[in-house]
Design an enzyme around this catalytic site. Structure first.
Site, mmCIF file in Angstrom:
data_model
loop_
_atom_site.group_PDB
_atom_site.id
_atom_site.type_symbol
_atom_site.label_atom_id
_atom_site.label_comp_id
_atom_site.label_asym_id
_atom_site.label_seq_id
_atom_site.Cartn_x
_atom_site.Cartn_y
_atom_site.Cartn_z
ATOM 1 N N CYS A 164 -25.785 -23.278 -12.155
ATOM 2 C CA CYS A 164 -26.586 -22.165 -12.672
ATOM 3 C C CYS A 164 -27.049 -22.363 -14.106
ATOM 4 O O CYS A 164 -27.788 -21.531 -14.636
ATOM 5 C CB CYS A 164 -25.786 -20.864 -12.545
ATOM 6 S SG CYS A 164 -25.209 -20.567 -10.872
ATOM 7 N N HIS A 304 -25.965 -14.438 -19.811
ATOM 8 C CA HIS A 304 -25.837 -15.003 -18.468
ATOM 9 C C HIS A 304 -25.444 -13.897 -17.496
ATOM 10 O O HIS A 304 -25.985 -13.817 -16.391
ATOM 11 C CB HIS A 304 -24.799 -16.126 -18.468
ATOM 12 C CG HIS A 304 -24.613 -16.777 -17.143
ATOM 13 N ND1 HIS A 304 -25.607 -17.508 -16.529
ATOM 14 C CD2 HIS A 304 -23.555 -16.798 -16.286
ATOM 15 C CE1 HIS A 304 -25.174 -17.956 -15.362
ATOM 16 N NE2 HIS A 304 -23.927 -17.540 -15.188
ATOM 17 N N GLU A 315 -17.999 -13.672 -21.526
ATOM 18 C CA GLU A 315 -19.203 -13.985 -22.310
ATOM 19 C C GLU A 315 -19.381 -13.013 -23.466
ATOM 20 O O GLU A 315 -19.682 -13.420 -24.595
ATOM 21 C CB GLU A 315 -20.441 -13.958 -21.417
ATOM 22 C CG GLU A 315 -21.724 -14.262 -22.184
ATOM 23 C CD GLU A 315 -22.975 -14.167 -21.336
ATOM 24 O OE1 GLU A 315 -24.053 -14.562 -21.838
ATOM 25 O OE2 GLU A 315 -22.891 -13.694 -20.187
ATOM 26 N N LYS A 336 -30.457 -10.268 -15.077
ATOM 27 C CA LYS A 336 -30.128 -10.504 -13.671
ATOM 28 C C LYS A 336 -29.911 -9.195 -12.916
ATOM 29 O O LYS A 336 -29.946 -9.179 -11.680
ATOM 30 C CB LYS A 336 -28.887 -11.376 -13.553
ATOM 31 C CG LYS A 336 -29.095 -12.843 -13.939
ATOM 32 C CD LYS A 336 -27.831 -13.652 -13.696
ATOM 33 C CE LYS A 336 -28.011 -15.113 -14.101
ATOM 34 N NZ LYS A 336 -28.051 -15.288 -15.568
ATOM 35 N N HIS A 341 -29.747 -13.390 -9.303
ATOM 36 C CA HIS A 341 -29.346 -14.657 -9.921
ATOM 37 C C HIS A 341 -30.120 -15.798 -9.277
ATOM 38 O O HIS A 341 -29.884 -16.138 -8.116
ATOM 39 C CB HIS A 341 -27.847 -14.840 -9.740
ATOM 40 C CG HIS A 341 -27.262 -15.959 -10.527
ATOM 41 N ND1 HIS A 341 -28.029 -16.850 -11.254
ATOM 42 C CD2 HIS A 341 -25.965 -16.362 -10.707
ATOM 43 C CE1 HIS A 341 -27.245 -17.725 -11.841
ATOM 44 N NE2 HIS A 341 -25.991 -17.452 -11.521
ATOM 45 N N PHE A 402 -21.214 -23.118 -12.330
ATOM 46 C CA PHE A 402 -20.033 -23.627 -11.635
ATOM 47 C C PHE A 402 -19.754 -25.051 -12.096
ATOM 48 O O PHE A 402 -20.674 -25.870 -12.237
ATOM 49 C CB PHE A 402 -20.254 -23.630 -10.126
ATOM 50 C CG PHE A 402 -20.040 -22.297 -9.451
ATOM 51 C CD1 PHE A 402 -19.722 -21.157 -10.169
ATOM 52 C CD2 PHE A 402 -20.149 -22.192 -8.070
ATOM 53 C CE1 PHE A 402 -19.518 -19.939 -9.539
ATOM 54 C CE2 PHE A 402 -19.941 -20.979 -7.417
ATOM 55 C CZ PHE A 402 -19.630 -19.850 -8.153
#
Length: 414
Positions: A164, A304, A315, A336, A341, A402
């Site tokens: 991502c 994110h 985050e 998002k 996403h 990931f």
């Protein structure tokens, strides 16, 4: 510190769950619209999927591309080409020596539609019916290759894969191509077309997606106490980057600068973020140092923030750690919540949002946050846009993937 070549943004292109181009996507984002909706097919019944919705592309490629192009491209490449053509036109179709023109277009998953369709064909009809273009369509560098061919770019074509974070890392690599003197202009970004029954089933099995089948538009809820996973999205975002000198010589309009790139890896887990946020903190700190700006210059962060229970707060605490008391002046957006996403396309689209936020001095909203998490230590822009201050300012766009891939980009006003 030795000065580096300024890299500026002169063109923007996108196709997303909110719109078929940048203008319609940005309008929808500022209006707080959601791109999530129920599948318009029988997937859920046929495959017994526990998930019945996603943030699907708003404008089908068949409405934009000729049939012959669609036949030879995986949807991931189709999206990239649509966004590239818009971005190139938006930049004024610059005249540039092909040897000084590059392309960096990433995808987190690649041509999964082509891969799985080809496997179905092989099983059902035999090897003779497998399309000869299958490998060029399924390879993860296919979008980058088609963009390179579209523009005749010969300075290099690259496809970084970091889940991502792929789209943001592509832009960071493009910046380095220009800074190093290898290119004057680079077309960069990310694309993804993974709304297919297999990825849907896999993400549902991993319990990383929201299963709010009764409320698709309200399913992505970054920083809400009731957040329960992300919404799968698709689409592409592409930017045209140039050295400031090249842009000035041709009188190009400049949206903003990509002033800082910060990269790190967690070294922790294949899917879970490192709990202390040390890798994310390192990426943001390195990006600010690279941009030669201070925490006091930062007015906006496009997070994110995928709407997962653990990841959102890691985050947020990281942003607070990096910016300190100056975090109090930062408008935090989690877009998002509207787009879903886009996986490998997310960082690129969110870079476009960050560029537009500074260009128009408007931070986009975060929707669906009806009960903010009390542990959120930042000022979240909720439900409606917020004005940003004038003057020379900076913003951060975060993208994490990931595998523990962390990318932070610092955008500064033109």
């Amino acid at each position: 510190m030795t000065p580096v070549t300024d890299v500026v943004v002169t063109g923007l292109g996108a196709t997303t769950p909110l719109g078929g181009d940048v203008a319609s996507t940005w309008r929808a984002a500022l209006a707080g619209e959601s791109g999530a909706r129920h599948f318009d097919n029988d997937w859920a019944e046929t495959y017994e999927l526990p998930l019945t919705f996603a943030a699907q592309i708003k404008v089908a490629p068949s409405e934009v591309l000729p049939r012959q192009e669609i036949k030879r491209m995986d949807p991931s490449a189709q999206y990239a080409i649509i966004a590239t053509r818009e971005a190139w036109d938006d930049a004024g179709s610059p005249e540039v020596d092909p040897e000084r023109l590059g392309a960096v277009v990433s995808s987190g998953i690649g041509g999964i539609w082509t891969t799985l369709d080809g496997w179905d064909t092989l099983q059902e009809k035999g090897a003779r019916r497998v399309l000869p273009m299958t490998v060029p369509m399924l390879m993860p560098n296919s979008p980058a290759a088609y963009v390179e061919l579209e523009l005749g770019a010969r300075a290099g074509a690259h496809a970084l894969v970091s889940a991502c974070a792929s789209g943001a890392e592509a832009i960071g690599y493009a910046v380095e191509m220009i800074r190093s003197g290898r290119a004057d202009v680079v077309v960069a970004g990310g694309t993804e077309a993974a709304i297919h029954p297999l990825p849907v089933a896999a993400f549902a099995a991993s319990r990383t997606v929201s299963l709010r089948n009764d409320d698709p538009a309200g399913a992505s809820r970054p920083y809400d106490v009731n957040r329960d996973g992300f919404v799968l999205g698709e689409g592409a975002g592409i930017v045209v980057l140039e050295s400031a000198e090249h842009a000035a010589a041709r009188g190009a309009r400049v949206y903003a600068r990509i002033a800082g790139v910060g990269l790190s890896s967690d070294g922790y887990h294949i899917t879970s973020p490192e709990p202390s946020g040390r890798g994310q903190i390192a990426a943001m700190s390195r990006a600010l140092a690279d941009a030669q700006v201070t925490s006091a210059d930062v007015v906006h962060v496009n997070a994110h923030a995928t709407s997962t229970v653990v990841g959102d707060l890691i985050e947020a605490r990281g942003v607070r750690d990096v910016l300190g008391a100056d975090a109090d002046q930062v408008a935090l957006s989690a877009t998002k919540s509207m787009t879903g996403h886009l996986l490998g396309g997310a960082g690129a689209l969110e870079t476009i949002f960050t560029v537009l936020a500074l260009a128009e001095r408007t931070a986009p909203p975060t929707i669906n946050v009806t009960d903010p998490d009390p542990e959120l230590v930042l000022d979240l822009v909720r439900d409606k846009p917020r004005d940003l201050r004038s003057g020379q300012v900076a913003a951060i766009n975060n993208s994490f993937g990931f595998g523990g891939h962390n990318v932070a980009l610092v955008v500064t006003s033109a």
